[in-house]
Design a protein around this motif. Structure first.
Motif, mmCIF file in Angstrom:
data_model
loop_
_atom_site.group_PDB
_atom_site.id
_atom_site.type_symbol
_atom_site.label_atom_id
_atom_site.label_comp_id
_atom_site.label_asym_id
_atom_site.label_seq_id
_atom_site.Cartn_x
_atom_site.Cartn_y
_atom_site.Cartn_z
ATOM 1 N N GLY A 138 0.797 -1.329 -0.038
ATOM 2 C CA GLY A 138 -0.005 0.004 0.031
ATOM 3 C C GLY A 138 0.831 1.248 -0.189
ATOM 4 N N ALA A 140 2.281 4.570 -0.942
ATOM 5 C CA ALA A 140 1.862 5.409 -1.831
ATOM 6 C C ALA A 140 2.871 6.089 -2.921
ATOM 7 N N THR A 141 3.875 5.945 -2.300
ATOM 8 C CA THR A 141 5.139 6.652 -3.097
ATOM 9 C C THR A 141 5.660 5.558 -4.158
ATOM 10 N N PRO A 143 5.413 3.073 -7.281
ATOM 11 C CA PRO A 143 4.197 2.874 -8.202
ATOM 12 C C PRO A 143 3.783 1.511 -8.088
ATOM 13 N N ALA A 144 2.507 1.371 -8.946
ATOM 14 C CA ALA A 144 1.625 -0.083 -9.006
ATOM 15 C C ALA A 144 2.508 -0.567 -10.219
ATOM 16 N N VAL A 218 -13.919 3.312 -10.465
ATOM 17 C CA VAL A 218 -12.623 4.071 -10.223
ATOM 18 C C VAL A 218 -11.522 3.920 -10.904
ATOM 19 N N VAL A 221 -10.791 5.302 -14.738
ATOM 20 C CA VAL A 221 -10.057 6.454 -15.297
ATOM 21 C C VAL A 221 -8.523 6.291 -15.411
ATOM 22 N N GLY A 222 -8.177 5.129 -15.054
ATOM 23 C CA GLY A 222 -6.665 4.696 -15.309
ATOM 24 C C GLY A 222 -5.969 4.304 -14.057
ATOM 25 N N THR A 224 -3.038 5.505 -12.823
ATOM 26 C CA THR A 224 -2.467 6.844 -12.275
ATOM 27 C C THR A 224 -3.355 7.644 -11.428
ATOM 28 N N GLU A 225 -4.735 7.982 -12.167
ATOM 29 C CA GLU A 225 -5.588 8.799 -11.485
ATOM 30 C C GLU A 225 -6.285 7.860 -10.356
ATOM 31 N N ASN A 227 -4.968 5.839 -8.490
ATOM 32 C CA ASN A 227 -3.997 5.790 -7.394
ATOM 33 C C ASN A 227 -4.037 7.160 -6.588
ATOM 34 N N VAL A 228 -4.230 8.282 -7.204
ATOM 35 C CA VAL A 228 -4.298 9.585 -6.671
ATOM 36 C C VAL A 228 -5.565 9.564 -6.099
ATOM 37 N N LEU A 229 -6.598 8.862 -6.306
ATOM 38 C CA LEU A 229 -7.836 8.963 -5.752
ATOM 39 C C LEU A 229 -7.768 8.337 -4.569
ATOM 40 N N GLY A 230 -6.627 7.712 -4.294
ATOM 41 C CA GLY A 230 -6.806 7.000 -2.940
ATOM 42 C C GLY A 230 -6.847 5.323 -3.254
ATOM 43 N N VAL A 231 -6.994 4.877 -4.549
ATOM 44 C CA VAL A 231 -7.225 3.451 -4.559
ATOM 45 C C VAL A 231 -5.733 2.862 -4.628
ATOM 46 N N GLY B 49 2.753 11.268 -4.909
ATOM 47 C CA GLY B 49 3.039 9.863 -4.614
ATOM 48 C C GLY B 49 2.934 8.862 -5.696
ATOM 49 N N MET B 67 3.078 6.058 2.957
ATOM 50 C CA MET B 67 1.740 6.411 3.496
ATOM 51 C C MET B 67 0.675 5.653 2.645
ATOM 52 N N ARG B 69 -2.490 5.128 0.309
ATOM 53 C CA ARG B 69 -2.744 5.923 -0.854
ATOM 54 C C ARG B 69 -4.173 6.544 -0.097
ATOM 55 N N ARG B 70 -5.008 6.109 0.541
ATOM 56 C CA ARG B 70 -6.344 6.505 0.749
ATOM 57 C C ARG B 70 -5.808 7.903 1.772
ATOM 58 N N ALA B 73 -4.316 10.624 -0.295
ATOM 59 C CA ALA B 73 -5.436 11.144 -1.202
ATOM 60 C C ALA B 73 -6.397 12.116 -0.391
ATOM 61 N N THR B 84 -8.089 11.096 -17.842
ATOM 62 C CA THR B 84 -9.025 10.176 -18.773
ATOM 63 C C THR B 84 -10.390 10.530 -18.441
ATOM 64 N N LEU B 97 -16.056 10.227 -8.103
ATOM 65 C CA LEU B 97 -14.756 9.547 -7.861
ATOM 66 C C LEU B 97 -14.155 10.037 -6.934
#
Lengths: 336, 262, 324
Positions: A138, A140-141, A143-144, A218, A221-222, A224-225, A227-231, B49, B67, B69-70, B73, B84, B97
């Motif tokens: 998990g 965040a820093t 990359p997936a 979610v 949207v790809g 990257t996005e 990920n930044v939305l907290g997923v 991140g 940290m 991701r949640r 975010a 996208t 979203l």
């Protein structure tokens, strides 16, 4: 609408078959096992056909169809690839190899689903490890891992295991037809024990997939996005793939490798009801069940009392229907 | 408050960002400027991140490395350069979203989430588009929509990577005005990569000029937007004009006209 | 290659059944007139006319390769065993046959040529073996699965002529003819056909009465429940049946030709869903056949017939006439 279709398919699946049993007899046969049933004239063979052959067959076809369609939808979601199907990461090749090993060694037939399941699930696990994104965690820093590398690993694993499987089957020619029949897939041997065997896996897989339907939206949207939305995309993908694999491996272990359902059902649902996974996932599950039950009715009646491989039906009936939906949808869009 | 301490990012062997240290105060708008390939997007992606980095990025006292991701975010919202837009997703669903970090892992959004997102659509003048699929929206509408999605995250920090690159000239100012209004109203901290130096100087409180992954200059627009600072980075074709009110206009201009023919 | 296989012998046969039927009324061997005086050595060179075209053999072959388990059995039955140099991996009878790794379904041309055979016998011309080996002047005799017993007899004589054992081949044919008619005469033909389900594998592949084995059983007055499958006979006669059809057809006998490959027997049958209701299962009218014998059309077809008759007599399905 999908639910109505499923209901009709189940009813038809129990009423229609190569042996001529009247509607009345079907009704009586359904009542027969009840303790208080009135005196019935229906012969024991018909009761056995309804209860021990047609009903498990309908139930199993529905379960497998739901699982393949639902897994197909989920795979398309996590890999954001419309061509993804439940066999993308090697479930089919692994299950096929497992089944082949059992058949050529003449092992107890009861081991076949176990080996197919282990082969299918094991292959996907290996694909995931080799695809190099199993352990991103998990953080965040960090990359997936890219889904492309996992898909490519899946293609490589499929090619490798198919080669091994083909080699084994050529070396054991006398068993080739059995292997071939298993790979073609179908429900001609369905029994209640198959149903109970795969039910737990399918139940878990279905619940997990349905629980992820918002997260799959979610992901649209790809990576990257998302990920930044907290997923945590890597974790969601791992969980969804694990659930879909568990369910698919269990399904194919009793049904063989029925193709095409995992692609056409979700896409038909998308074209008809929109692309949101909140709709696509549940409707694909129901639609997949209905589609498979109807295909199986055709499989056992088109050339009755001979069977037609169900994969032939799913492709021969499903592909033109799918093309029709695709065309009519495009036509409507152009008008709009 | 964002604190960058010797932040470095490598793409393979190649350093994209080398030892960047800086602080962004709460409510401040920092514009990251610089020539192509200077590391503007890299810095924003590292802050969001999305890239592994060396050094430390601290948001409100918490290091972002490691940290979940949640959590990140909820602290930081990031708008990529080219978002996208799933063509058949509706506007409202798209904004929803943004609620993801506030919704339990396997839960669905609540009525409250819907109301909040509906309010954002109102505020950005998108109310009538709530049920429309994204394929039918214009570029300007989509730009506002992705902003609404970022605001739905309710984070105090907004990272915008070239937010106006897809818009025509008039819309650019409009979009930046909207960001400015929102950040004042919600006391947001904004960090944006901006291509247009003039606009950067007019909207941001401070500028950070990056060149080859390093900070070439940082400070208020008047300090950074000077020819002796910009020319070493951008080359000699840069000219800075100062308006009577003190704001600066950065032009790119041909050095010398070729001799007339004939 | 995706050819179903336990059918192979049989299914591939279906493909040629039509062509066989077309020439069934004509003499299958050429020069049957000239060879009035037959001697064990035979007359060479000889041209054999088979359903798959003429084959020219210059001299008595001394290094035969058989890629057909049935042909292997036939060769030994007509006394040509000493001329056999190699047989394919599936030719497991008679035991003294020189079994090799050669495959009849994916023949390795190079390995065959390296063995320097002067005759190759196959039951299926995989990869157009005949035309490839003709480049090396190696004759290929293709004796595919026949659809009738007379087709078996023709293959014996063709093989006899090709190997210089015509007289022994004819004696073998006479023996088979005599034994089969004796077996058929030993039972009373039932007033109603005895219905049977013949199982090729546990996924319910079966055969119709128009197949070779079906015709053999038909001589005893037996009729396959698979005959009801639409178009199955035209398609070769090996349909995959629905389980529920087998239950509703309720055949008098079940003949299992998957006892070796797939370990099927009366106990495994009874465990299948609904099968305990079948009269044949309840009455133990289950005949266990040797898969190998049942899938070949060589000298042991008599054994197959004997096994079935013995089982049916033992359970009252057929009554003896006391004639043998």
């Amino acid at each position: 609408m999908a639910t109505v279709l499923l209901f009709l398919a189940v009813a038809a699946g129990i009423m229609i078959g190569p042996s001529d049993i009247s509607l009345r007899a079907v009704g009586e046969a359904l009542l027969a096992p009840l303790p208080w049933h009135p005196h019935l004239s229906v012969p024991a063979v018909d009761v056995a056909i309804i209860w021990q052959i047609r009903r498990p067959r309908v139930v199993l076809a529905g379960m497998v169809g739901a699982m393949l369609a639902g897994s197909g939808a989920a795979y398309q979601g996590v890999f954001r690839n419309p061509l993804a199907d439940p066999y993308l990461l090697g479930v089919a090749a692994g299950a096929g190899l497992g089944a082949t090993v059992i058949i050529i060694n003449g092992a107890a037939p009861g081991l076949l689903p176990v080996a197919a399941f282990a082969g299918g699930a094991g292959t996907v696990a290996l694909t995931y490890l080799l695809g190099g994104s199993a352990d991103r965690g998990g953080d965040a820093t960090r990359p997936a891992g890219g889904s492309a590398s996992i898909m490519l690993a899946g293609i490589a694993m499929t090619a490798l295991l198919t080669a091994v499987q083909t080699y084994l089957q050529q070396q054991h020619f006398p068993q080739l037809q059995q292997v071939y029949t298993w790979i073609l897939g179908g429900f001609s041997l369905a029994s209640w024990s198959d149903v109970t065997l795969i039910l737990p896996y399918l139940a878990v897989a279905t619940v997990v997939l349905l629980a992820h339907r918002r997260l799959l939206d979610v992901l649209r949207v790809g990576e990257t996005e998302a990920n930044v939305l907290g997923v945590d995309v890597a974790r969601v993908r791992l969980t969804v793939v694990a659930a879909a694999t568990l369910g698919t491996a269990a399904a194919v272990s009793v049904s063989g490798l029925i193709g095409f359902v995992g692609i056409i059902v979700p896409h038909t649902v998308r074209l008809a009801a929109g692309a949101s996974y909140r709709t696509v996932l549940p409707v694909s599950l129901i639609g997949g069940a209905a589609f498979m039950i109807l295909a199986d009715i055709a499989a056992r009646t088109v050339q009755a009392p001979a069977e037609v491989p169900i994969g032939v039906i799913t492709a021969a009936a499903g592909a033109p229907f799918f093309l029709y939906v695709l065309r009519s949808r495009r036509a409507r869009r152009e008008l709009a | 408050m964002i604190v960058l301490e010797r932040v470095a990012v490598h793409y393979g062997e190649r350093p994209a960002l080398a030892s960047v240290s800086h602080q962004v105060a709460p409510g401040e708008w920092l514009a990251v400027v610089g020539p192509n390939g200077a590391g503007k997007s890299t810095l924003l992606r590292a802050m969001a991140g999305l890239l592994p980095h060396q050094g430390q990025i601290t948001v409100d006292g918490q290091p972002t490395k490691g940290m979940a991701r949640r959590r990140l975010a909820r602290l930081v919202a990031y708008v990529p350069q080219t978002p996208t837009f799933p063509p058949d997703m509706t506007s409202l669903d798209y904004v929803l979203l943004g609620r993801t970090p506030h919704i339990g892992y396997l839960r669905m959004e609540t009525q409250q989430d819907r109301e909040l997102c509906g309010g954002l659509l109102d505020q950005l003048g998108l109310r009538t588009l709530a049920g429309r699929p994204l394929a039918t929206l214009s570029g300007g509408e989509l730009q506002r929509l992705v902003l609404a999605r970022a605001l739905a995250q309710e984070s105090a920090i907004l990272l915008l990577d070239e937010p106006t690159s897809s818009l025509d000239l008039g819309r650019r100012v409009e979009a930046l005005e909207m960001v400015d209004a929102l950040r004042r109203e919600r006391s947001l901290t904004v960090v944006s990569a901006v291509h247009d130096l003039t606009l950067a100087g007019q909207f941001a409180d401070r500028l950070m000029l990056l060149d080859q992954g390093r900070i070439a200059a940082a400070g208020p627009p008047g300090k950074v937007l000077r020819e002796e600072v910009l020319v070493p980075c951008f080359g000699p074709g840069v000219q800075v004009l100062t308006e009577p009110d003190g704001s600066r206009i950065v032009l790119s201009r041909r050095l010398a006209a070729p001799s007339p023919r004939g | 290659m995706r050819v179903p296989s336990r059918l192979p012998a049989i299914v591939l046969a279906g493909a040629v059944a039509v062509s066989l039927a077309a020439c069934g009324t004509q003499p299958q061997t050429s020069g049957s007139g000239q060879s009035g005086t037959t001697q064990t050595t035979g007359a060479f060179p000889v041209t054999i006319t088979t359903s798959n075209g003429p084959v020219h053999i210059k001299a008595r072959p001394g290094a035969i390769i058989s890629l057909s388990p049935t042909a292997t059995e036939m060769l030994y039955a007509i006394g040509a065993g000493s001329q056999v140099k190699a047989v394919d991996s599936d030719s497991n009878y008679p035991p003294q046959a020189p079994r090799t790794k050669l495959s009849g379904l994916q023949p390795n041309i190079e390995a065959i040529v390296a063995d320097k055979p002067d005759l190759v016998v196959v039951s299926y011309d995989a990869s157009t073996l005949a035309s490839k080996l003709s480049a090396f002047s190696i004759p290929v005799l293709n004796l595919s699965a026949p659809s009738s017993i007379s087709g078996v007899y023709s293959e014996f004589t063709q093989l006899g002529r090709a190997t210089g054992h015509l007289a022994q081949a004819q004696r073998e044919v006479a023996r088979l003819r005599q034994q089969i008619s004796a077996i058929v005469a030993s039972v009373k033909r039932p007033s109603h056909p005895i219905t049977y389900y013949y199982e090729l594998d546990p996924t319910y592949y079966s055969l119709t009465s128009t197949t070779f084995v079906g015709r053999l059983l038909g001589m005893l007055g037996m009729k396959s429940i698979a005959d009801a499958a639409k178009g199955a006979a035209a398609a070769g006669g090996y349909p995959q049946l629905s389980s529920e059809y087998i239950l509703s057809a309720n055949p008098q006998y079940i003949l299992l030709a998957d006892t070796i490959c797939c370990h099927q027997n009366a106990t495994t049958l009874a465990k299948r869903p609904g099968w305990a209701n079948l009269t044949a299962v309840k009455d133990k009218h289950v005949v266990l056949l040797n898969d190998n014998i049942a899938s070949r059309w060589g000298p042991r077809i008599v054994d197959l017939l004997r096994t079935v008759v013995a089982a049916l007599k033992g359970t009252g399905g057929l009554k003896g006439t006391g004639s043998s």
